[in-house]
Design a protein around this motif. Structure first.
Motif, PDB file in Angstrom:
ATOM      1  N   VAL A  79       0.851  -1.194   0.000  1.00 35.51           N
ATOM      2  CA  VAL A  79       0.000   0.000   0.000  1.00 35.51           C
ATOM      3  C   VAL A  79       0.885   1.242   0.000  1.00 35.51           C
ATOM      4  O   VAL A  79       1.831   1.342   0.795  1.00 35.51           O
ATOM      5  CB  VAL A  79      -0.936   0.003   1.223  1.00 35.51           C
ATOM      6  CG1 VAL A  79      -1.756   1.291   1.276  1.00 35.51           C
ATOM      7  CG2 VAL A  79      -1.858  -1.209   1.189  1.00 35.51           C
ATOM      8  N   PHE A  80       0.564   2.185  -0.879  1.00 33.73           N
ATOM      9  CA  PHE A  80       1.359   3.395  -1.057  1.00 33.73           C
ATOM     10  C   PHE A  80       0.474   4.631  -0.975  1.00 33.73           C
ATOM     11  O   PHE A  80      -0.714   4.584  -1.315  1.00 33.73           O
ATOM     12  CB  PHE A  80       2.057   3.395  -2.424  1.00 33.73           C
ATOM     13  CG  PHE A  80       3.099   2.338  -2.588  1.00 33.73           C
ATOM     14  CD1 PHE A  80       4.449   2.651  -2.491  1.00 33.73           C
ATOM     15  CD2 PHE A  80       2.740   1.015  -2.841  1.00 33.73           C
ATOM     16  CE1 PHE A  80       5.416   1.663  -2.654  1.00 33.73           C
ATOM     17  CE2 PHE A  80       3.702   0.029  -2.997  1.00 33.73           C
ATOM     18  CZ  PHE A  80       5.040   0.357  -2.907  1.00 33.73           C
ATOM     19  N   VAL A  81       1.059   5.751  -0.541  1.00 38.39           N
ATOM     20  CA  VAL A  81       0.380   7.041  -0.653  1.00 38.39           C
ATOM     21  C   VAL A  81       0.343   7.411  -2.129  1.00 38.39           C
ATOM     22  O   VAL A  81       1.366   7.336  -2.823  1.00 38.39           O
ATOM     23  CB  VAL A  81       1.117   8.129   0.152  1.00 38.39           C
ATOM     24  CG1 VAL A  81       0.397   9.476   0.004  1.00 38.39           C
ATOM     25  CG2 VAL A  81       1.212   7.735   1.619  1.00 38.39           C
ATOM     26  N   ARG A  82      -0.829   7.785  -2.599  1.00 36.96           N
ATOM     27  CA  ARG A  82      -0.989   8.040  -4.039  1.00 36.96           C
ATOM     28  C   ARG A  82      -0.186   9.234  -4.512  1.00 36.96           C
ATOM     29  O   ARG A  82      -0.002  10.209  -3.795  1.00 36.96           O
ATOM     30  CB  ARG A  82      -2.468   8.319  -4.369  1.00 36.96           C
ATOM     31  CG  ARG A  82      -3.317   7.099  -4.578  1.00 36.96           C
ATOM     32  CD  ARG A  82      -4.680   7.485  -5.115  1.00 36.96           C
ATOM     33  NE  ARG A  82      -4.581   8.018  -6.469  1.00 36.96           N
ATOM     34  CZ  ARG A  82      -5.443   8.910  -6.979  1.00 36.96           C
ATOM     35  NH1 ARG A  82      -6.417   9.386  -6.246  1.00 36.96           N
ATOM     36  NH2 ARG A  82      -5.302   9.312  -8.218  1.00 36.96           N
ATOM     37  N   VAL A  83       0.275   9.130  -5.739  1.00 41.61           N
ATOM     38  CA  VAL A  83       0.823  10.267  -6.469  1.00 41.61           C
ATOM     39  C   VAL A  83      -0.230  10.651  -7.496  1.00 41.61           C
ATOM     40  O   VAL A  83      -0.544   9.867  -8.405  1.00 41.61           O
ATOM     41  CB  VAL A  83       2.157   9.912  -7.168  1.00 41.61           C
ATOM     42  CG1 VAL A  83       2.661  11.100  -7.968  1.00 41.61           C
ATOM     43  CG2 VAL A  83       3.200   9.473  -6.141  1.00 41.61           C
ATOM     44  N   LEU A  84      -0.808  11.831  -7.352  1.00 40.29           N
ATOM     45  CA  LEU A  84      -1.893  12.242  -8.237  1.00 40.29           C
ATOM     46  C   LEU A  84      -1.385  12.492  -9.655  1.00 40.29           C
ATOM     47  O   LEU A  84      -0.248  12.909  -9.861  1.00 40.29           O
ATOM     48  CB  LEU A  84      -2.538  13.527  -7.717  1.00 40.29           C
ATOM     49  CG  LEU A  84      -3.180  13.496  -6.332  1.00 40.29           C
ATOM     50  CD1 LEU A  84      -3.812  14.855  -6.037  1.00 40.29           C
ATOM     51  CD2 LEU A  84      -4.218  12.387  -6.209  1.00 40.29           C
ATOM     52  N   THR A  85      -2.258  12.262 -10.613  1.00 35.36           N
ATOM     53  CA  THR A  85      -1.990  12.678 -11.984  1.00 35.36           C
ATOM     54  C   THR A  85      -2.515  14.109 -12.155  1.00 35.36           C
ATOM     55  O   THR A  85      -3.285  14.614 -11.332  1.00 35.36           O
ATOM     56  CB  THR A  85      -2.706  11.770 -12.989  1.00 35.36           C
ATOM     57  OG1 THR A  85      -4.132  11.918 -12.815  1.00 35.36           O
ATOM     58  CG2 THR A  85      -2.329  10.303 -12.777  1.00 35.36           C
ATOM     59  N   VAL A  86      -2.091  14.753 -13.227  1.00 37.03           N
ATOM     60  CA  VAL A  86      -2.611  16.088 -13.536  1.00 37.03           C
ATOM     61  C   VAL A  86      -4.124  16.013 -13.734  1.00 37.03           C
ATOM     62  O   VAL A  86      -4.860  16.921 -13.314  1.00 37.03           O
ATOM     63  CB  VAL A  86      -1.911  16.662 -14.778  1.00 37.03           C
ATOM     64  CG1 VAL A  86      -2.612  17.926 -15.264  1.00 37.03           C
ATOM     65  CG2 VAL A  86      -0.445  16.966 -14.469  1.00 37.03           C
ATOM     66  N   GLU A  87      -4.608  14.924 -14.315  1.00 38.13           N
ATOM     67  CA  GLU A  87      -6.054  14.760 -14.520  1.00 38.13           C
ATOM     68  C   GLU A  87      -6.789  14.673 -13.180  1.00 38.13           C
ATOM     69  O   GLU A  87      -7.898  15.179 -13.036  1.00 38.13           O
ATOM     70  CB  GLU A  87      -6.329  13.514 -15.350  1.00 38.13           C
ATOM     71  CG  GLU A  87      -5.919  13.609 -16.815  1.00 38.13           C
ATOM     72  CD  GLU A  87      -4.405  13.512 -17.022  1.00 38.13           C
ATOM     73  OE1 GLU A  87      -3.923  13.978 -18.083  1.00 38.13           O
ATOM     74  OE2 GLU A  87      -3.699  12.996 -16.125  1.00 38.13           O
ATOM     75  N   ASP A  88      -6.159  14.038 -12.187  1.00 35.68           N
ATOM     76  CA  ASP A  88      -6.740  14.001 -10.848  1.00 35.68           C
ATOM     77  C   ASP A  88      -6.895  15.415 -10.298  1.00 35.68           C
ATOM     78  O   ASP A  88      -7.935  15.763  -9.716  1.00 35.68           O
ATOM     79  CB  ASP A  88      -5.844  13.204  -9.892  1.00 35.68           C
ATOM     80  CG  ASP A  88      -5.844  11.710 -10.158  1.00 35.68           C
ATOM     81  OD1 ASP A  88      -6.879  11.177 -10.585  1.00 35.68           O
ATOM     82  OD2 ASP A  88      -4.788  11.085  -9.925  1.00 35.68           O
ATOM     83  N   VAL A  89      -5.856  16.222 -10.442  1.00 34.91           N
ATOM     84  CA  VAL A  89      -5.896  17.596  -9.937  1.00 34.91           C
ATOM     85  C   VAL A  89      -7.008  18.380 -10.609  1.00 34.91           C
ATOM     86  O   VAL A  89      -7.772  19.114  -9.956  1.00 34.91           O
ATOM     87  CB  VAL A  89      -4.532  18.281 -10.151  1.00 34.91           C
ATOM     88  CG1 VAL A  89      -4.604  19.770  -9.778  1.00 34.91           C
ATOM     89  CG2 VAL A  89      -3.447  17.580  -9.342  1.00 34.91           C
ATOM     90  N   GLU A  90      -7.138  18.230 -11.904  1.00 31.72           N
ATOM     91  CA  GLU A  90      -8.197  18.940 -12.629  1.00 31.72           C
ATOM     92  C   GLU A  90      -9.571  18.516 -12.148  1.00 31.72           C
ATOM     93  O   GLU A  90     -10.489  19.354 -12.003  1.00 31.72           O
ATOM     94  CB  GLU A  90      -8.039  18.685 -14.127  1.00 31.72           C
ATOM     95  CG  GLU A  90      -6.801  19.349 -14.721  1.00 31.72           C
ATOM     96  CD  GLU A  90      -6.529  18.917 -16.154  1.00 31.72           C
ATOM     97  OE1 GLU A  90      -5.780  19.631 -16.847  1.00 31.72           O
ATOM     98  OE2 GLU A  90      -7.044  17.859 -16.579  1.00 31.72           O
ATOM     99  N   ASP A  91      -9.750  17.244 -11.872  1.00 30.85           N
ATOM    100  CA  ASP A  91     -11.037  16.747 -11.404  1.00 30.85           C
ATOM    101  C   ASP A  91     -11.348  17.272 -10.000  1.00 30.85           C
ATOM    102  O   ASP A  91     -12.502  17.600  -9.685  1.00 30.85           O
ATOM    103  CB  ASP A  91     -11.059  15.225 -11.415  1.00 30.85           C
ATOM    104  CG  ASP A  91     -12.459  14.665 -11.243  1.00 30.85           C
ATOM    105  OD1 ASP A  91     -13.407  15.185 -11.866  1.00 30.85           O
ATOM    106  OD2 ASP A  91     -12.619  13.702 -10.462  1.00 30.85           O
ATOM    107  N   ILE A  92     -10.328  17.336  -9.147  1.00 30.72           N
ATOM    108  CA  ILE A  92     -10.513  17.904  -7.807  1.00 30.72           C
ATOM    109  C   ILE A  92     -11.026  19.335  -7.919  1.00 30.72           C
ATOM    110  O   ILE A  92     -11.942  19.748  -7.193  1.00 30.72           O
ATOM    111  CB  ILE A  92      -9.192  17.848  -7.019  1.00 30.72           C
ATOM    112  CG1 ILE A  92      -8.890  16.399  -6.606  1.00 30.72           C
ATOM    113  CG2 ILE A  92      -9.246  18.760  -5.790  1.00 30.72           C
ATOM    114  CD1 ILE A  92      -7.493  16.211  -6.048  1.00 30.72           C
TER     115      ILE A  92
END
Length: 228
Positions: A79-92
């Motif tokens: 289990v790892f702490v996620r590294v967001l994608t740029v698409e994740d940031v845009e969705d947030i």
């Protein structure tokens, strides 16, 4: 087993009613603070030992945080702490725009005291004077949580608590937090002043511009950071 003294300090928060939900609250806060940076592998032995919880309880907490998007399970790796994608940031930010602008719009019909927003602004300015940029980031998150709290909805508060915790995964990857957060000290002050004046329509427009600019700035610096 690696020692995690900072996390061991949280053990007292569990009291005598240790549950996966309480463990997930502790770990969520620690991830949001950057104690476990994005990409970190989480050790069941170390964390379970520090908190004094069973492996099953810890795995359930991991499952809850994976569902929230803060952690990810990698097959045969752990289990790892996620590294967001740029698409994740845009969705947030799409979610933030929908929720935060709706909250401000609703204040026209139901004004609320703005003490929490004012305290968050003051905290950010104080941290900036001390050049404590991580604290500036935290104060900015508090500003937006206090803004959403003006809705008077516990469900909306819970939604944004999770969204903003996920957003902080992106903040912890950026090399220069001052570049990211300092410009929004003045913008938080401006938004607060507009709300205090009771011009909620202009406040909504200002917030929409604010979030658009924040997204574009974060995507630019975050994209460079994750690409190395």
């Amino acid at each position: 087993m690696a020692e995690l003294p900072g996390l061991a300090d949280d053990r007292a928060l569990l009291g005598r009613t240790s549950t996966a939900e309480r463990v997930s609250d502790i770990l969520r806060n620690r991830v949001a603070e950057g104690y476990f940076p994005p990409g970190t592998k989480l050790s069941e032995d170390s964390i379970g030992g520090a908190l004094g919880v069973s492996r099953n309880t810890l795995r359930e907490a991991f499952r809850l945080l994976t569902h929230e998007g803060l952690l990810e399970h990698q097959l045969n790796r752990g289990v790892f702490v996620r590294v967001l994608t740029v698409e994740d940031v845009e969705d947030i930010y799409r979610t933030r725009r929908l929720v935060e602008c709706a909250v401000v719009r609703g204040l026209a019909a139901r004004p609320r005291p703005l003490d929490g927003l004012a305290a968050a602004v003051a905290g950010g300015l104080d941290a900036a004077r001390r050049r404590a940029w991580a604290e500036v980031s935290t104060a900015n998150i508090h500003f937006h949580r206090e803004l959403v709290a003006l809705s008077g909805s516990e469900r909306t508060d819970e939604l944004m608590r999770r969204v903003l915790a996920e957003l902080r995964l992106a903040f912890h990857v950026v090399a220069d937090p001052r570049l990211l957060h300092e410009p929004y000290l003045a913008r938080n002050q401006r938004l607060l002043a507009i709300l205090e004046a009771g011009d909620f329509r202009e406040a909504e427009r200002e917030l929409a511009r604010y979030l658009d600019d924040s997204l574009h700035g974060l995507v630019e610096v975050y994209g460079r950071s994750v690409r190395g």
